[in-house]
Motif scaffolding. Sequence first.
Motif, short mmCIF file in Angstrom:
data_model
loop_
_atom_site.label_atom_id
_atom_site.label_comp_id
_atom_site.label_asym_id
_atom_site.label_seq_id
_atom_site.Cartn_x
_atom_site.Cartn_y
_atom_site.Cartn_z
N ARG A 259 0.83 -1.21 0.00
CA ARG A 259 0.00 0.00 0.00
C ARG A 259 0.86 1.26 0.00
O ARG A 259 0.34 2.37 -0.12
N ASP A 260 2.16 1.09 0.20
CA ASP A 260 3.06 2.25 0.31
C ASP A 260 4.46 1.81 -0.09
O ASP A 260 4.87 0.69 0.20
N LYS A 261 5.18 2.71 -0.75
CA LYS A 261 6.52 2.31 -1.24
C LYS A 261 7.63 3.08 -0.54
O LYS A 261 8.77 3.11 -1.02
N ASN A 262 7.33 3.73 0.56
CA ASN A 262 8.34 4.61 1.17
C ASN A 262 9.15 3.95 2.28
O ASN A 262 9.61 4.61 3.20
N LEU A 263 9.31 2.65 2.17
CA LEU A 263 10.21 1.93 3.07
C LEU A 263 11.34 1.36 2.22
O LEU A 263 11.09 0.68 1.22
N ILE A 264 12.57 1.65 2.65
CA ILE A 264 13.73 1.14 1.91
C ILE A 264 14.47 0.14 2.80
O ILE A 264 14.72 0.42 3.97
N VAL A 265 14.79 -1.02 2.22
CA VAL A 265 15.68 -1.95 2.94
C VAL A 265 17.09 -1.51 2.58
O VAL A 265 17.51 -1.63 1.43
#
Length: 568
Positions: free
Chosen positions: A237-243
Amino acid sequence: MENYYTADRKFYLENKDLQEIVRDLENDFQDRNAEALHSYAEACTWYDMVLKNAGDICANFIAPRAAAVDEQGPTYRDGLVSWAPETQENMKVLSEAGYLGGTLPRRYGGLNLPVTVNTIIVEMVSQADASLMNLFGLQDIAMTINKFGDETQKTRVLPKFCTGEVSGSMALTEPDAGSDLQAVSLRAIEKDGQWYLDGVKRFITNGCGEVSLVLARSEEGSKGGRGLSLFLYERYRDKNLIVRRIENKHGIHGSPTCELQFNMAKAELVGRRKFGLIKYVMSLMNGARLAVAAQALGIAQAAFDEAMKYANEREQFGHTVVHFPAVYQMLKKMQAEIETTRMLVYQTAWFVDLEDMYERRSQRGEDVRSELKYANAMAGFLTPLTKFTATEMANRAAYDAVQIHGGCGYMKDFPVERLARDARITNIYEGTTQLQVVAAIGGVINNVLAQEWENLQKFNIKELSAEKERVLGFGEQLQAIVSEVTTVKDRDFHDYVANYLVAIASIAYRNVLFLPVAEQFAGKRELFRFFLNESAVRIDYLIARIRMLKKVYGVSIEELKRAFVKGR
Ligand SMILES: Cc1cc2nc3c(=O)[nH]c(=O)nc-3n(C[C@H](O)[C@H](O)[C@H](O)COP(=O)(O)OP(=O)(O)OC[C@H]3O[C@@H](n4cnc5c(N)ncnc54)[C@H](O)[C@@H]3O)c2cc1C
């Protein structure tokens, strides 16, 4: 064909009275849908089938792949993490068999298993491949959503867990907030009714998973646990997490440990604001601590089995090495520790089941306050006690299993090399052993086990009456030494000896659990007597140690620190 649902696991499960728990879980056997269970007998037959099937998958599908998983591990490229191919196959097989939603209700696609039954599956998966348990065991996240999430969150997320469409992570730890989670600083910001997460999390198992439960500071400018809330983050639902990276680790290679960067990532509040740490994470961590205890037990069993095999194959001085007293001494200690720890793990799981049952009944308006209070106290005390016991035990067992293998134990050709590395994390994550002691010591001081000793006192023991007196004596010894410690008015002294007190409680309580089993089943008496005699010596030793410290140092124990402290 080998099956990890061994006679011993079955024996100790059947020793637990799950009748009331199962009746409640199964809605008094009144449900009429296709999967509903209609009686306790039917439930037991079904659990047996579920466990046998899981034991078969673990022994014959997962275990043979463990070395390859360890060798390859997950890969990281451009922010994307992929599990090792064998890990992907393992998860597929477990999800197809329906095990990914073990304790979740059927309406979400789960199996509605009691925690006690599911704990045995966790133990068997860990015996086969400890790193897989880290992905499989993350079901605790789903259980937390089930317990504290709202219905929309549950219906959106939980079925995906059960089918294996998503996997999860619990994102608590940060660079400056490890054991001390009250120091969490990742920010949760509310704007126009939408929450955003901003900051870094470190050491997050499967942080690359699609669903994360994230502990974050929702109360700007606050300090401590009361400013923290729990959030549900969904990658789809969201793409603003970076591994940012995955760690290069000592063990559990199959499980990716991620560093996460949240850049104003959209998330939803779980439950009530400010209850994140004090209620929801405590519940989440208790579930995970029990799972890690089962993981440690599974590793210890694997190490013992490998050691047995090797000791009976390897010949030196004209004999297989199992004939040397120095070798069978190690095996005997491992056997007693594994078996008594198994009793403790299942007992803890059983109290968690009782706690859940009384909570449900209380929500339905039944007056079960005193029962719930007792189950709460026992589950709350036994969980850290069990993690402390099982994870330290697994490390010792894996160490001795390597020793029994001699030089071969140091080589990657033999599974014990991996098992020793995998065991090492169990007494670190989900709270180190030292933090389990912090969590359990209050229960020792306040004698949470008092009722258990009373129950034992009343228990009709005929064959082992002398042994019963000795076990009751352990309880008296524990109370006496607790009183002696509390007369020393020094916090450092209490903390210094706390692990010895918790160790005595663990040894004593395992005797309480073992005695009725040995009374009932003659085949268990030899091992029981061995453990009882060893226990007596160990308890005497630990008490002597505490008394020595009290006599020599007492209130000045802090002196011991001076040689080590540099700077502040
Ligand atoms: C492989 C791996 C996977 C992990 N997975 C996750 C995950 O999925 N999610 C997550 O949120 N975290 C995860 N963690 C983090 C893990 O839970 C922490 O590493 C652990 O709780 C310890 O915190 P720390 O590393 O900061 O050690 P510290 O807290 O810095 O501890 C250092 C030492 O001080 C001792 N100590 C600290 N405080 C006290 C005290 N009050 N009393 C006595 N002794 C004390 C500790 O026992 C330890 O010996 C993972 C870690 C690893 C290594």
